[in-house]
Write a protein that holds these residues in place. Structure first.
Motif, short mmCIF file in Angstrom:
data_model
loop_
_atom_site.label_atom_id
_atom_site.label_comp_id
_atom_site.label_asym_id
_atom_site.label_seq_id
_atom_site.Cartn_x
_atom_site.Cartn_y
_atom_site.Cartn_z
N MET A 91 0.85 -1.19 0.00
CA MET A 91 0.00 0.00 0.00
C MET A 91 0.88 1.23 0.00
SD MET A 91 -2.46 -1.24 3.09
CE MET A 91 -2.43 -3.01 3.44
N ALA A 92 0.28 2.34 -0.38
CA ALA A 92 0.97 3.63 -0.32
C ALA A 92 -0.07 4.70 -0.03
CB ALA A 92 1.68 3.93 -1.64
N TYR A 93 0.39 5.78 0.53
CA TYR A 93 -0.50 6.92 0.77
C TYR A 93 -0.71 7.70 -0.51
CZ TYR A 93 -0.88 6.50 5.82
OH TYR A 93 -1.19 6.07 7.08
N ALA A 94 -1.88 8.29 -0.62
CA ALA A 94 -2.21 9.17 -1.74
C ALA A 94 -3.14 10.25 -1.23
CB ALA A 94 -2.85 8.39 -2.88
N LEU A 95 -3.33 11.28 -2.04
CA LEU A 95 -4.30 12.33 -1.75
C LEU A 95 -5.57 12.02 -2.51
CD1 LEU A 95 -4.93 15.19 -0.55
CD2 LEU A 95 -4.22 16.09 -2.78
N TYR A 96 -6.65 11.77 -1.78
CA TYR A 96 -7.97 11.56 -2.37
C TYR A 96 -8.73 12.88 -2.30
CZ TYR A 96 -6.81 6.62 -2.09
OH TYR A 96 -6.19 5.41 -2.24
N TYR A 97 -9.37 13.26 -3.39
CA TYR A 97 -10.08 14.55 -3.40
C TYR A 97 -11.45 14.39 -4.05
CZ TYR A 97 -8.34 14.94 -8.24
OH TYR A 97 -8.05 14.71 -9.56
N ASN A 98 -12.42 15.10 -3.49
CA ASN A 98 -13.80 15.05 -3.96
C ASN A 98 -13.94 15.96 -5.18
OD1 ASN A 98 -16.66 15.99 -4.14
ND2 ASN A 98 -16.94 14.60 -2.41
N LYS A 99 -14.27 15.41 -6.32
CA LYS A 99 -14.30 16.17 -7.57
C LYS A 99 -15.34 17.29 -7.53
CE LYS A 99 -12.73 12.35 -10.53
NZ LYS A 99 -13.12 11.45 -11.65
N LYS A 100 -16.51 17.00 -6.99
CA LYS A 100 -17.57 18.00 -6.97
C LYS A 100 -17.22 19.17 -6.05
CE LYS A 100 -22.56 18.65 -6.44
NZ LYS A 100 -22.39 19.93 -5.69
N ILE A 101 -16.70 18.86 -4.87
CA ILE A 101 -16.33 19.93 -3.95
C ILE A 101 -15.24 20.80 -4.57
CG2 ILE A 101 -15.29 20.45 -1.71
CD1 ILE A 101 -16.63 17.97 -0.59
N PHE A 102 -14.28 20.19 -5.25
CA PHE A 102 -13.23 20.96 -5.93
C PHE A 102 -13.83 21.84 -7.01
CE2 PHE A 102 -10.09 19.11 -3.48
CZ PHE A 102 -8.80 19.33 -3.94
N ALA A 103 -14.72 21.27 -7.80
CA ALA A 103 -15.33 22.06 -8.89
C ALA A 103 -16.15 23.22 -8.33
CB ALA A 103 -16.21 21.16 -9.75
N ASP A 104 -16.92 22.97 -7.28
CA ASP A 104 -17.73 24.03 -6.68
C ASP A 104 -16.87 25.16 -6.12
OD1 ASP A 104 -19.99 22.59 -7.29
OD2 ASP A 104 -20.30 21.81 -5.26
N ALA A 105 -15.64 24.82 -5.69
CA ALA A 105 -14.74 25.83 -5.15
C ALA A 105 -13.86 26.46 -6.23
CB ALA A 105 -13.86 25.22 -4.07
N GLY A 106 -14.05 26.05 -7.49
CA GLY A 106 -13.28 26.61 -8.59
C GLY A 106 -11.85 26.12 -8.65
N ILE A 107 -11.61 24.93 -8.14
CA ILE A 107 -10.26 24.37 -8.13
C ILE A 107 -10.15 23.36 -9.27
CG2 ILE A 107 -8.54 23.12 -6.79
CD1 ILE A 107 -10.08 24.04 -4.27
N ALA A 108 -9.21 23.60 -10.17
CA ALA A 108 -9.14 22.80 -11.39
C ALA A 108 -8.33 21.51 -11.25
CB ALA A 108 -8.54 23.64 -12.52
N LYS A 109 -7.40 21.48 -10.31
CA LYS A 109 -6.55 20.30 -10.19
C LYS A 109 -6.14 20.12 -8.73
CE LYS A 109 -2.34 22.89 -11.31
NZ LYS A 109 -1.16 22.96 -12.20
N PRO A 110 -5.75 18.90 -8.34
CA PRO A 110 -5.35 18.66 -6.95
C PRO A 110 -4.05 19.38 -6.62
CG PRO A 110 -4.86 16.74 -8.28
CD PRO A 110 -5.66 17.67 -9.16
N PRO A 111 -3.85 19.75 -5.36
CA PRO A 111 -2.62 20.45 -4.98
C PRO A 111 -1.41 19.53 -5.06
CG PRO A 111 -3.90 19.87 -3.03
CD PRO A 111 -4.76 19.56 -4.22
N ALA A 112 -0.30 20.09 -5.53
CA ALA A 112 0.95 19.34 -5.62
C ALA A 112 1.90 19.66 -4.48
CB ALA A 112 1.63 19.61 -6.95
N THR A 113 1.68 20.81 -3.80
CA THR A 113 2.53 21.21 -2.68
C THR A 113 1.64 21.51 -1.48
OG1 THR A 113 2.49 23.58 -3.15
CG2 THR A 113 4.14 22.26 -4.32
N TRP A 114 2.27 21.59 -0.30
CA TRP A 114 1.50 21.89 0.90
C TRP A 114 0.96 23.31 0.88
CZ3 TRP A 114 -0.12 17.82 3.10
CH2 TRP A 114 0.65 16.66 3.12
N ASP A 115 1.70 24.26 0.31
CA ASP A 115 1.19 25.63 0.19
C ASP A 115 -0.07 25.65 -0.68
OD1 ASP A 115 3.16 26.67 1.80
OD2 ASP A 115 4.41 27.41 0.15
#
Length: 438
Positions: free
Chosen positions: A156-180
């Motif tokens: 197993m490995a860790y990954a970042l799971y993200y909710n597509k609808k919540i991201f779209a509603d917030a105007g976020i086009a892609k998952p974050p690549a850095t902590w900032d």
């Protein structure tokens, strides 16, 4: 180690166990025997959504093994909250199984008890050879320079799971690549009334996994090269503070998550209450809670800058389950056959598909089921940007001591108490004082 679990902790004085003569499996000869060639006992760790699910997955395969070999396998699925204590008790009492699952981060600690069968060249040859297994998985099977104490079973490995609808509603086009970027995205998500990122603040093992990765990204290690604890190194302190600051300063982790220890953050994500989740091989868990694969995306865990890789770009610990044999088993030949069966290509495909994990055997990874977008992220992480937790004899005490320190720091953050460099250093100094003397 497995994501479907609470922290495997308890009041265990491992130093006493390490000093004892290990005698798991029950053979009085101390070297194993074939006194009971027709039966095996198997402790399986809880991998599915429940113990009942694990039995449904495993029993048909154990029946298949019995049909092939004539050996009956007596199965017990052990909850993660009990597993480490049960194993340690078995190393001294002799009342243990023949074969068992262990969290791969425990390998060196359990190896030091002397209770487990060493997987030397001869034993590996009996199951098809060491070269069948993925290198990263072999890196979490025991102390460097010693024969492995176990064989990789599920990776197993860790990954970042993200909710597509919540991201779209917030105007976020892609998952974050850095902590900032994650913190900035979190603010946009919170402005839309959703929680940004989940955590298990009271789960000691989850705490360890994350602060280990943060330490790697800060160029730090919790132990020196000779295995001496070095928890108060300034880079370690900065790393731990950076993780806790996701709640204390950046406010992207809800303060209520400081009390989470039973995978509540996974349920929050599955129910659409939060936008992001840092978890290991979560797809089967999310599916069991009714979240369809099209509802979320999966991306590598963020790094400080750039893209995941080796060195300071590590973004996951090498997670997984290993299969071990008590060296004093009453059915040494049967136990070895069982390990060979469970790590065969066919069984690796069946079991890892069922659990949403990655085969530890190279040839089994070629199955199309492990070529989906989410499993590709996990495979790439294991191959290029994951590191093994410290393979030292005191690793299990490290999980408890530092995991508790992080739990206490999250509690401070939730209560509104300042989390400072000094308070983090004091918590880690206390944890280091709890470690056994070298």
């Amino acid at each position: 180690m497995r994501s479907i679990r609470a922290a495997a902790t308890g009041a265990v004085t491992l130093s006493l166990v390490l000093a004892a003569t290990a005698c798991g499996g029950g053979s009085s000869s101390g070297g194993g025997s074939d006194d009971s060639p027709k039966t095996l006992t198997y402790w399986a760790s809880n991998q599915g959504a429940s113990i009942a699910v694990d039995k449904q997955v495993l029993q048909p395969e154990l029946d298949k093994f019995q049909k092939q070999t004539g050996i009956t396998v007596k199965l017990e699925v052990v909850p993660w909250t009990d597993l480490l204590n049960r194993i340690l008790t078995a190393t001294t009492s002799g009342q243990g199984p023949d074969v068992l699952n262990i969290g791969n981060s425990w390998s060196a600690s359990l190896q030091a008890t002397g209770a487990l069968l060493p997987w030397d060249t001869k034993n590996f040859a009996r199951i098809g050879g060491r070269d069948r297994f993925v290198d990263s998985a072999l890196g979490s099977t025991g102390a460097q320079g010693k024969d492995p104490a176990a064989v990789p079973l599920y990776s197993m490995a860790y990954a970042l799971y993200y909710n597509k609808k919540i991201f779209a509603d917030a105007g976020i086009a892609k998952p974050p690549a850095t902590w900032d970027e994650l913190v900035a995205d979190g603010k946009k998500i919170q402005a839309k009334g959703k929680s940004a990122l989940g955590a298990e603040g009271s789960n000691l093992a989850e705490n360890i996994h994350h602060v280990f990765v943060f330490a790697k990204q800060h160029g730090a290690d919790f132990f020196t090269a000779d295995g001496t604890p070095d928890f108060t190194d300034p880079k370690v302190v900065d790393a731990v503070k950076s993780y806790v600051d996701l709640m204390a300063k950046d406010k992207v982790i809800p303060v209520g998550d400081a009390e989470y220890a039973q995978n509540q953050s996974v349920s929050d994500f599955a129910k659409g209450k939060q936008a992001m989740l840092l978890w290991q091989s979560a797809s089967a868990n999310l599916k069991s809670q009714g979240m369809g694969a099209d509802a979320y995306g999966i991306a590598p865990v963020p790094v400080i800058s750039g893209t995941p890789g080796t060195g300071t770009q590590v973004d996951s610990m090498v997670a997984g389950i290993n299969l071990a044999v008590f060296k004093n088993t009453h059915n040494l030949d049967g136990a070895t056959k069982f390990v060979k069966f469970m790590t065969s290509d066919d069984e690796q495909k069946i079991l890892n598909k069922a659990y949403g994990t990655i085969p530890s055997v190279k040839s089994a990874q070629g199955d199309p089921a492990f070529g989906t977008p989410d499993t590709t992220v996990l495979k790439n992480t294991l191959a290029t940007s994951a590191a093994a937790l410290p393979q030292v004899a005191s690793e299990s005490q490290f999980e408890t001591a530092v995991g508790t320190a992080v739990k206490d720091l999250f509690a401070d953050a939730a209560a509104g108490r300042a989390v400072t460099t000094d308070s983090v250093k004091a918590a880690l100094r206390k944890a280091q004082q709890q470690m056994p003397a070298a």
